[in-house]
Design an enzyme around this catalytic site. Structure first.
Site, PDB file in Angstrom:
ATOM      1  CB  ALA A  79       6.614   2.770   2.128  1.00 28.46           C
ATOM      2  CE  LYS A 130       4.277   8.808   4.850  1.00 26.17           C
ATOM      3  NZ  LYS A 130       3.900   7.909   3.759  1.00 26.17           N
ATOM      4  CG  ASN A 135      -1.767   5.443  -1.991  1.00 29.87           C
ATOM      5  OD1 ASN A 135      -2.648   4.996  -2.698  1.00 29.87           O
ATOM      6  ND2 ASN A 135      -1.543   6.729  -1.935  1.00 29.87           N
ATOM      7  CB  THR A 136       1.194   1.630  -4.754  1.00 29.49           C
ATOM      8  OG1 THR A 136       1.803   2.890  -4.496  1.00 29.49           O
ATOM      9  CG2 THR A 136       1.277   1.336  -6.234  1.00 29.49           C
TER      10      THR A 136
END
Lengths: 257, 331
Positions: free
Chosen positions: A184, A96, A206-207
């Protein structure tokens, strides 16, 4: 389903591995969601003498495909070096590619991105570039050898969802054969479902999971949303319209005689 | 009298030694690095006794077991600062503060004026915060040194040498408290790198731990007295412990600067880096194999959890006894 450099994934959920309260909770999130890909970022200081290997072993034990990430790289040179290190550590050609261009929004430096993608693709890497929804950049990335594109939904870690629906729709329509991943900016599962409904092939986040109060349960929620969105996209959703149309029209109504 | 050998005189080893000595055991301590100092990961810690703040990201067990820590440390060393802890965030990160409040307990919401009253040097920079009045902190270096000295005074033998726990356990009851140095034997132990700095900044007066919530660089500042502040700490999945990186230094300093621009004038007294030992759930473990007991995995909770685990080891070896009662009254 579109494949990713010849690999067909079992589902469209890609999860990052940073910021979880503990590796045990991280593993739990993967187990409960069944996510098909784990992204891992390398810090160059850990790569140099394999000081991060305790953690990398834990990632490899997850038993899912690893997509190493050049997270936090601000230049072509940094990103290329990190990609090489990642290939060595994880034994995969997948990378990535992140080349950050602006430190407040963490938006990609698309010029550096295209250059780094070309260098890495020529070197045999299978590049997953973190890009914007810009069609011209997308075209350049494909010319540079990328076979997957990963446009942002919103800035990294912002949880704002799909910021530019028009742009993302245009991108899907413009590249019908290219696997596209929303990478994202997702905060809640409905946004992941929306991305899948638009016809994207996967979402990467992710977050939203790692920083939830219960990461494993949030991961499961995202998995359900990704599945719902994919099913909906395949089921050809109705077109919205301005005029109301009764769902039980008089003409079709059954009557008692 | 039971003879016990403890290997490793960091926070875990010293707390366990203190607890077992108080229960009447004869204790021998080994540490290859000597008296408490920079060779020990505990030396670089923040020393926060803040179980309720930790609830934001830690397991409930950390809160439950950490609640008694401040009392234990005060009882054994008398060095605890119990001014509470203050959590703030910049106006644009108020969401972080709301989330922190949802996930923690035992705090009061404080507004601009109340923050200024608690910490005048934070002035009117922060419009909202959380005050955890029952939390505390301790200076790790003073605490380790005090425990070490009190043990020597009580006749505990301290040997500066490497001692192999398995060999030692053949001779008698042995407790391995070596932290990350036990990695070879404890294969599921991993290292989590932490970096910190010590600043001298007489221009700023803070009387309690201040945590600054930030989406990228959460940071805490712990006052050590005389205008000296410990600023920490990074958490990096790595076991390289040579030096602080420029990036970490930059992030920690800019966060301190955000707390109060006067930190820009601070002198950097030292930078520190070491490896926290952690298991996959980031909780400590007591593992017993005959004469060998291994206590490890304190992660970022050494000072908070070592007292509870010392008590657990005491109960494992001596059964339930009440050590809450100070020595002189217990007979």
């Amino acid at each position: 389903m579109r494949d990713f450099y010849g690999t067909t994934l079992s589902n469209g959920l890609m999860l990052g591995t940073a910021q979880y309260p503990s590796p045990a909770i991280l593993a739990d999130a993967f187990e409960r969601s069944g996510a098909s890909v784990a992204t891992v970022s390398l810090r160059r200081e850990s790569g140099s003498d394999r000081a991060g290997q305790d953690f990398w072993q834990l990632i490899q034990q997850l038993g899912v495909r690893v997509l190493p990430n050049t997270a936090g790289c601000h230049s072509v040179k940094e990103a290329v070096t990190t990609a090489h290190m990642a290939r060595e550590v994880f034994g995969t050609k997948w990378i990535k590619l992140e080349v950050i261009g602006e430190s407040d929004t963490l938006q990609p430096d698309v010029f550096g991105l295209v250059e780094a993608a070309r260098i890495l693709a020529e070197d045999g890497f299978q590049v997953f570039p973190y890009t914007t929804e810009d069609l011209v950049v997308a075209d350049r990335l494909l010319n540079a050898g990328c076979e997957v594109l990963m446009p942002w939904g919103a800035p990294i870690g912002s949880g704002k969802g799909l910021n530019n629906l028009f742009g993302l729709r245009a991108m899907r329509a413009h590249f019908p054969d290219v696997p596209l991943v929303i990478d994202a900016g997702l905060g809640v599962p409905s946004q992941a479902a929306q991305a899948m409904e638009l016809g994207f092939d996967a979402v990467l986040l992710n977050t939203a999971v790692a920083k939830a109060g219960d990461p494993a349960q949030m991961a499961e929620a995202f998995a359900a949303a990704v599945q719902a969105g994919r099913l909906a996209a395949q089921a050809d959703p109705m077109e919205p319209r301005d005029m109301a149309a009764p769902s039980t029209p008089v003409i079709g109504k059954a009557f008692l005689s | 009298m039971v003879d016990i050998t403890i290997i490793g005189a960091g926070v875990a080893g010293l707390c366990i030694a203190r607890e077992l000595r108080d229960r009447g055991a004869s204790v021998q301590l080994y540490d290859r690095g000597g008296a408490p100092g920079s060779h020990s990961c505990s030396w670089w810690a923040g020393g926060m006794l803040a179980p309720y703040c930790e609830a934001e990201s830690a397991e409930p067990e950390v809160v439950n077991l950490g609640e008694g820590a401040a009392h234990w440390w005060q009882d054994k060393t008398g060095l605890v600062n119990s001014q509470g802890s203050l959590v703030v965030s910049q106006d644009r990160d108020q969401g972080q503060l709301r989330q922190f409040a949802r996930r923690t307990s035992h705090f009061d919401h404080v507004d601009r004026a109340q923050i200024a009253e608690l910490e005048p040097d934070l002035g009117d920079r922060f419009s909202a915060g959380l005050f955890f009045s029952s939390e505390a902190h301790i200076c790790p270096r003073s605490a380790l040194t005090a425990l070490h000295q009190s043990l020597l005074n009580d006749g505990v033998e301290f040997t500066v040498a490497e001692r192999d726990p398995t060999d030692s356990s053949k001779a008698g009851l042995t407790i391995d408290c070596r932290g990350y140095s036990a990695r070879k034997e404890l294969t599921n132990l991993r290292g989590v790198k932490g970096e910190m700095l010590m600043l001298s900044c007489p221009d700023v007066t803070l009387s309690r731990t201040v945590r600054l919530l930030h989406p990228r660089i959460p940071l805490y500042v712990v006052p050590r007295g005389d205008g000296i502040y410990m600023v920490g700490a990074t958490m990096i999945e790595s076991s390289a412990s040579e030096h602080v990186t420029a990036r970490s230094l930059l992030e920690m300093l800019s966060a301190a600067y955000a707390l109060n621009p006067a930190f820009g004038e601070a002198e950097v007294l030292e930078t520190g880096v070491d490896i926290r030992p952690a298991f996959t759930d980031n909780l400590p473990r007591i593992q017993r194999d005959g004469n060998l007991i291994r206590v490890n995995g304190f992660y970022r909770h050494g000072y908070l959890l070592a007292p509870a685990y010392a008590r657990k080891v005491g109960e494992l070896l001596f059964g339930q006894t009440d050590t809450e009662v100070p020595h002189e009254h217990s007979a």
